[in-house]
Design an enzyme around this catalytic site. Structure first.
Site, short mmCIF file in Angstrom:
data_model
loop_
_atom_site.label_atom_id
_atom_site.label_comp_id
_atom_site.label_asym_id
_atom_site.label_seq_id
_atom_site.Cartn_x
_atom_site.Cartn_y
_atom_site.Cartn_z
N MET A 30 78.12 55.67 40.99
CA MET A 30 77.77 57.03 41.40
C MET A 30 78.93 57.66 42.17
SD MET A 30 73.73 57.19 42.06
CE MET A 30 73.71 56.58 43.73
N TYR A 32 82.26 58.17 44.82
CA TYR A 32 82.65 57.98 46.22
C TYR A 32 83.09 56.52 46.37
CZ TYR A 32 83.26 59.75 50.87
OH TYR A 32 83.83 60.20 52.03
N GLU A 35 85.90 49.76 48.15
CA GLU A 35 86.40 48.45 47.69
C GLU A 35 85.37 47.68 46.85
OE1 GLU A 35 89.15 46.44 47.43
OE2 GLU A 35 90.19 48.29 47.90
N HIS A 37 83.24 48.98 44.63
CA HIS A 37 83.42 49.48 43.26
C HIS A 37 84.75 48.98 42.67
CE1 HIS A 37 81.06 52.94 45.14
NE2 HIS A 37 80.26 52.53 44.19
N GLY A 147 77.26 44.93 40.99
CA GLY A 147 77.48 44.25 42.26
C GLY A 147 76.22 43.55 42.77
N ASP A 150 73.41 45.15 45.13
CA ASP A 150 72.12 45.68 44.67
C ASP A 150 71.43 44.59 43.86
OD1 ASP A 150 72.28 48.77 45.38
OD2 ASP A 150 74.24 48.15 44.67
N GLN A 153 68.53 45.43 41.49
CA GLN A 153 69.05 46.20 40.35
C GLN A 153 69.62 45.27 39.28
OE1 GLN A 153 71.25 50.04 40.80
NE2 GLN A 153 73.03 48.77 40.45
N VAL A 176 81.15 43.04 48.54
CA VAL A 176 82.35 43.21 49.37
C VAL A 176 81.90 43.77 50.72
CG1 VAL A 176 84.57 44.40 49.58
CG2 VAL A 176 83.78 43.61 47.34
N SER A 185 79.21 50.47 51.34
CA SER A 185 78.29 51.35 50.62
C SER A 185 78.79 52.77 50.78
CB SER A 185 76.89 51.22 51.21
OG SER A 185 76.10 52.34 50.85
P1 AMP Z 1 76.76 52.78 43.22
O1 AMP Z 1 77.92 53.72 43.10
O2 AMP Z 1 76.25 52.62 44.62
O3 AMP Z 1 75.66 53.06 42.22
O4 AMP Z 1 77.32 51.35 42.85
C1 AMP Z 1 77.96 51.11 41.62
C2 AMP Z 1 78.14 49.62 41.45
O5 AMP Z 1 78.93 49.11 42.53
C3 AMP Z 1 76.81 48.85 41.47
O6 AMP Z 1 76.87 47.81 40.52
C4 AMP Z 1 76.77 48.30 42.87
O7 AMP Z 1 76.00 47.12 43.00
C5 AMP Z 1 78.24 48.02 43.12
N1 AMP Z 1 78.52 47.95 44.56
C6 AMP Z 1 78.18 48.85 45.51
N2 AMP Z 1 78.55 48.40 46.72
C7 AMP Z 1 79.12 47.19 46.54
C8 AMP Z 1 79.70 46.21 47.41
N3 AMP Z 1 79.77 46.39 48.72
N4 AMP Z 1 80.19 45.08 46.86
C9 AMP Z 1 80.12 44.88 45.51
N5 AMP Z 1 79.60 45.75 44.65
C10 AMP Z 1 79.10 46.89 45.14
#
Ligand code: AMP
Length: 282
Positions: A30, A32, A35, A37, A147, A150, A153, A176, A185
């Site tokens: 999504m 933004y 590290e 991502h 990741g 989640d 998920q 991470v 996050s």
């Molecule tokens: P999002 O943009 O929050 O939907 O996350 C996109 C992807 O990045 C998802 O697969 C998340 O699980 C992963 N992700 C988000 N935060 C982290 C993190 N701190 N460490 C590893 N993967 C992450």
């Protein structure tokens, strides 16, 4: 790095790549980017010929009182970061393209979507699985990267891919964290300075649980109670849930055994944070 905004163009690129026998690795996000991502993009780069990253803030996975409008967005910065991490195709569809007027098909993974996060965020996972199913059909990846941050998920998407016969492999990368232990996050930007200090208690409570379990504790109730005490000793914390479940079925466990998932959602001030730890219990 190619920037693609149209679904049709993305599909055509993927079809051409597959015809050439290229392995497509896909990282849905999504935006933004942080590290967390970027670690997924780098891993995808190692394992695939072509890395596709999508950025789409999916309105369907936000509840009416959640932060869809406020969710941080910075496409210019994301573009630079994605390129540097090894993205080959950045797919940025518009809301209108993904959900045209009179859109009405949904994908839902029953049961697994109704527990843990699902209890507190009604319809959230239906929104996630619907958009991820669409993105899989558009990008047609061989490998899709998610990741462990989640955790629920991941379990739900693995089940969706299996039940709906997606011909791809889901690869899960570790969470991470900041040096303090706070899981990265996009929503951490909402935290005030004092709240950021408090927020590290989520991971501290998970580490505490791990050490108690390593000392032989198998009673979930006791472990959760310890964690609650730790978290609630900090200012401005409200616990939505702390749960110890089987890592695959997500069923709660009274007595720990096998591979367990300890997961939680905690408000620090007005920011809702989630974290988890997966452990093998001997
Ligand atoms: P999002 O943009 O929050 O939907 O996350 C996109 C992807 O990045 C998802 O697969 C998340 O699980 C992963 N992700 C988000 N935060 C982290 C993190 N701190 N460490 C590893 N993967 C992450």
């Amino acid at each position: 790095m190619k920037i693609v905004k149209s679904i049709k163009e993305m599909q055509e690129i993927s079809i051409a790549l597959k015809r050439k026998g290229k392995i497509i690795g896909f990282v849905p996000t999504m935006g933004y980017l942080h590290e967390g991502h970027l670690s997924l993009i780098r891993l995808a780069k190692k394992k695939s010929d072509i890395v596709v990253v999508s950025i789409f803030v999916n309105p369907m996975q936000f509840g009416p009182k959640e932060d869809f409008k406020r969710y941080p967005r910075d496409l210019k910065r994301d573009t630079k970061l994605a390129r540097k991490a090894g993205c080959d195709v950045l797919f940025i569809p518009s809301q209108k393209q993904i959900y045209p007027d009179r859109f009405s098909a949904h994908v839902n993974v029953e049961k697994l979507s109704d527990t843990l996060e699902g209890k507190f965020r009604s319809g959230h996972f239906k929104g996630v699985t619907t958009v991820v199913a669409k993105l899989f059909n558009i990008v047609q990846p061989d490998l899709a990267f998610f990741g462990q941050k989640d955790a629920q998920q991941v379990v739900i998407i693995q089940k969706m891919a299996q039940d709906l016969n997606y011909n791809l492999k889901i690869i899960v990368a570790p969470t991470v964290r900041e040096p303090s232990g706070l899981a990265l996050s996009s929503r951490n930007i909402y935290l005030a300075e004092d709240e950021r200090k408090t927020a590290k208690v989520l991971f501290e409570s998970l580490q505490k649980a791990q050490s108690v379990i390593e000392q032989g504790e198998t009673n979930s109730f006791k472990i959760i109670h310890e964690m609650e005490k730790m978290i609630l000793s900090k200012p401005k914390t409200i616990i939505d849930y702390i749960a110890i479940t089987d890592s695959k079925t997500l069923e709660p466990l009274e007595k720990l055994s096998g591979e367990v998932l300890i997961s939680m959602a905690v408000f620090v001030g007005s920011t809702r944070l989630i974290d988890n730890l997966k452990l093998k219990v001997k």
